[in-house]
Design an enzyme around this catalytic site. Structure first.
Site, PDB file in Angstrom:
ATOM      1  N   CYS A  54       3.552  13.600   5.583  1.00 41.17           N
ATOM      2  CA  CYS A  54       2.320  14.166   4.937  1.00 41.17           C
ATOM      3  C   CYS A  54       1.256  14.724   6.230  1.00 41.17           C
ATOM      4  CB  CYS A  54       1.679  12.870   4.457  1.00 41.17           C
ATOM      5  SG  CYS A  54       1.428  11.372   5.232  1.00 41.17           S
ATOM      6  N   ASN A  55       1.852  14.363   7.524  1.00 43.74           N
ATOM      7  CA  ASN A  55       0.816  14.677   8.459  1.00 43.74           C
ATOM      8  C   ASN A  55       1.555  15.538   9.513  1.00 43.74           C
ATOM      9  OD1 ASN A  55      -1.840  13.422   7.893  1.00 43.74           O
ATOM     10  ND2 ASN A  55      -0.762  11.350   8.110  1.00 43.74           N
ATOM     11  N   THR A 111       4.621   2.129  11.326  1.00 45.52           N
ATOM     12  CA  THR A 111       6.084   2.366  11.520  1.00 45.52           C
ATOM     13  C   THR A 111       6.968   2.919  10.515  1.00 45.52           C
ATOM     14  OG1 THR A 111       6.033   0.424   9.924  1.00 45.52           O
ATOM     15  CG2 THR A 111       6.069  -0.299  12.211  1.00 45.52           C
ATOM     16  N   GLN A 112       6.141   3.587   9.715  1.00 43.71           N
ATOM     17  CA  GLN A 112       7.090   4.466   8.659  1.00 43.71           C
ATOM     18  C   GLN A 112       8.004   5.626   8.974  1.00 43.71           C
ATOM     19  OE1 GLN A 112       3.878   4.964   5.515  1.00 43.71           O
ATOM     20  NE2 GLN A 112       5.788   5.169   4.377  1.00 43.71           N
ATOM     21  N   ALA A 190       3.340   4.469  -1.953  1.00 42.17           N
ATOM     22  CA  ALA A 190       2.828   3.880  -3.408  1.00 42.17           C
ATOM     23  C   ALA A 190       3.111   2.560  -3.330  1.00 42.17           C
ATOM     24  CB  ALA A 190       3.496   4.556  -4.524  1.00 42.17           C
TER      25      ALA A 190
END
EC number: 1.2.1.70
Length: 350
Positions: A54-55, A111-112, A190
């Site tokens: 996403c970033n 950590t993702q 989510a």
């Protein structure tokens, strides 16, 4: 004897530091697009890894032939030069190491990203695009990430994008225990969001996903309520907080949806936080009276507040990255020297 070739490794990309969400969403990679993008990029290098979160959207190349900037822009068909960065050689290696360790994330120490790098590498290997050099660099990056997290305090009580979104809702609404929330999505982000909402005291959380079974599974796992996607419009008037963390080719919630929802709850504001890239909440929602819309770029202030306690760990983490980056360069130099000697001996034998 011929001189060993320089470390032939390059990264070109953009991230939250160089491009706003309006630009990042233009180069977001949907699963069905990944194969075609890698096929295009493979025409510019022998080995390719595509890391899209996403970033950030980044392309790592080994055995490069041609201009990596042109390869990136050609893949997405946009004039992105003002937002792109390029690192070569050991600088590119260190960049991937920093990324994998969470040092280059919006949420420092998260950590993702470790799992996201691993999945990107797996995708490259499945397509035959990760050879000796890419494998070595990515293995080093994963080791660097583990070492930084285990030898420093960087990931202690780490805030995530999901927890930052919930904290933003708390800052806006105060106590959340009497509030209702709705999550759009049923993936990893989510799930983290639902976990943080429950920890913040939210008792009633609706989970909406276009795959009903995934919504049910997440709701049952963490104590939410699954809501069919076709009932989203009817559910909106019930909720105070909407957090979007899904992927869709269009806006899932429009300004008109929110306008109608607020008409059914006069005097009660609605807070909507879009942590999806591309965004799935219509930016025009911000113009609806009573609606308060935020996106990923709005989380920066929350993240910075939570960063103070971990700043002391940064010098040690950066030292680990420099050390392991130098180790990779020495390995490459030794390997290239040995290959050059073997080639020289083969010529002598001829």
């Amino acid at each position: 004897m011929p001189q060993p070739a320089p470390l032939d490794f390059v990264v070109v990309g953009l991230n939250h530091q160089t491009a706003p969400v309006e630009v990042r969403e233009r180069v977001a990679v949907r699963p069905e697009e990944e194969g075609a993008l890698l096929g295009h990029l493979a025409r510019h290098a022998d080995e390719v890894l595509l890391l899209a979160t996403c970033n950030r959207t980044e392309v790592y190349l080994a055995g490069v032939h041609g201009d990596p900037l042109a390869a990136f822009e050609g893949a997405w068909g946009h004039a992105l030069l003002d937002h792109l960065y390029v690192y070569r050689g050991e600088a590119a290696v260190r960049h991937l190491y920093r990324v994998t360790a969470g040092l280059d994330s919006l949420v420092i120490g998260e950590t993702q990203i470790q799992g996201q790098v691993k999945r990107a590498w797996q995708s490259a290997r499945e397509r035959g695009l990760s050879g000796t050099l890419m494998n070595k660099v990515v293995q080093g990056a994963l080791a660097a990430g583990k070492r930084v997290r285990s030898h420093t305090g960087l990931s202690d009580k780490v805030v995530s994008v999901s927890s930052a979104a919930v904290e933003l809702a708390q800052a806006a609404l105060g106590e959340l225990s009497q509030r209702r929330a709705l999550i759009l999505g049923a993936g990893e982000t989510a799930e983290l969001t639902l976990t943080h909402l429950r920890a913040a005291g939210v008792q009633d959380v609706l989970v909406v996903n276009r795959t009903a079974e995934r919504a049910r599974a997440l709701a049952e796992k963490l104590g939410g309520r699954a809501c069919p996607a076709e009932e989203l419009s009817a559910a909106l008037p019930e909720v105070d907080v909407v957090i979007a963390s899904s992927a869709a080719p269009h806006y899932v919630v429009t300004a008109q949806n929110v306008r109608e929802a607020l008409a059914g709850r006069p005097g009660r504001a609605m807070f909507l936080i879009d942590i999806s890239v591309p965004r799935i909440l219509d930016p025009e929602i911000a113009s609806v009276p009573g609606a308060h819309l935020y996106n990923l770029d709005d989380l920066t202030a929350v993240v910075q507040r939570n960063m103070q306690s971990r700043r002391a760990a940064l010098p040690q983490a950066e030292a680990i990255i420099r050390e392991l980056g130098s180790d990779l360069s020495r390995w490459y130099l030794t390997r290239e020297t040995q290959l050059a000697r073997q080639a020289e001996l083969a010529l002598a034998c001829d």
